[in-house]
Design a protein around this motif. Structure first.
Motif, short mmCIF file in Angstrom:
data_model
loop_
_atom_site.label_atom_id
_atom_site.label_comp_id
_atom_site.label_asym_id
_atom_site.label_seq_id
_atom_site.Cartn_x
_atom_site.Cartn_y
_atom_site.Cartn_z
N ASP A 1 17.82 26.20 -22.43
CA ASP A 1 17.48 26.12 -23.86
C ASP A 1 18.70 26.58 -24.64
O ASP A 1 19.12 27.73 -24.54
N GLU A 2 19.27 25.66 -25.39
CA GLU A 2 20.41 25.97 -26.25
C GLU A 2 20.01 25.70 -27.69
O GLU A 2 19.63 24.59 -28.03
N PRO B 1 6.72 26.55 -24.97
CA PRO B 1 8.03 26.27 -24.36
C PRO B 1 7.93 25.27 -23.20
O PRO B 1 8.81 24.44 -23.02
N SER C 1 12.13 31.38 -17.75
CA SER C 1 12.39 32.75 -18.14
C SER C 1 13.46 32.75 -19.22
O SER C 1 14.61 32.42 -18.96
N GLY C 2 13.06 33.07 -20.43
CA GLY C 2 14.00 33.06 -21.55
C GLY C 2 14.54 31.68 -21.80
O GLY C 2 13.79 30.74 -22.07
N SER C 3 15.85 31.53 -21.68
CA SER C 3 16.48 30.24 -21.97
C SER C 3 16.75 29.41 -20.72
O SER C 3 17.36 28.35 -20.81
N LYS C 4 16.28 29.84 -19.56
CA LYS C 4 16.51 29.10 -18.32
C LYS C 4 15.20 28.67 -17.69
O LYS C 4 14.19 29.37 -17.77
N TRP D 1 15.83 22.15 -25.22
CA TRP D 1 16.09 22.15 -23.78
C TRP D 1 17.10 21.05 -23.43
O TRP D 1 17.04 19.95 -23.96
#
Length: 131
Positions: free
Chosen positions: A121-122, A32, A97-100, A126
């Motif tokens: 992250d969508e 990631p 952390s996760g999607s942020k 990113w």
């Protein structure tokens, strides 16, 4: 205040850089962190390269609602005129952390430096989320 906020609050100028340069350690390929770093560099290259359309596509859905494509094009053109050839000299993922995530990166010209800039992250990609 983030210089990137709404495509450069400081004198209305975007101040990001190209995909050259980097931090002291590269993230593991496929991680990631690597994907995030790649997105940061791609967004920076688009902005400083005057490619507002590509920069706009690399923004989060939320930022695309706050800003419009016309503004992205105008700001990228101005950024290219003022900062073409700027390169990132150091990049660090502050937290993920996760999607942020938040990323700090710097340039030879400190006015361009970004501290804890927000990214999101969508759908597995990113996007710049510092609007």
């Amino acid at each position: 205040m983030s210089i990137m906020r709404c495509y450069g609050v400081l004198a209305g100028v975007i101040v990001l850089a190209t995909a050259c340069g980097g931090g002291s350690s590269a993230p593991k390929a496929g991680s990631p962190e690597a994907a995030l770093e790649s997105a940061v560099r791609a967004y920076s290259a688009a902005v400083v390269g005057g490619d507002g359309a590509s920069a706009f596509q690399l923004e989060s859905e939320r930022c695309q609602q706050v800003l419009d494509a016309g503004a992205a094009n105008a700001q990228a053109a101005q950024a290219k005129a003022n900062y073409a050839g700027a390169t990132i000299t150091k990049l660090a993922v502050d937290d993920l952390s996760g999607s942020k995530a938040h990323v700090t990166y710097s340039y030879a010209n400190p006015i361009l430096d970004q501290t804890k800039q927000g990214w999101l992250d969508e759908s597995g990609a990113w996007h710049w989320d510092a609007c």
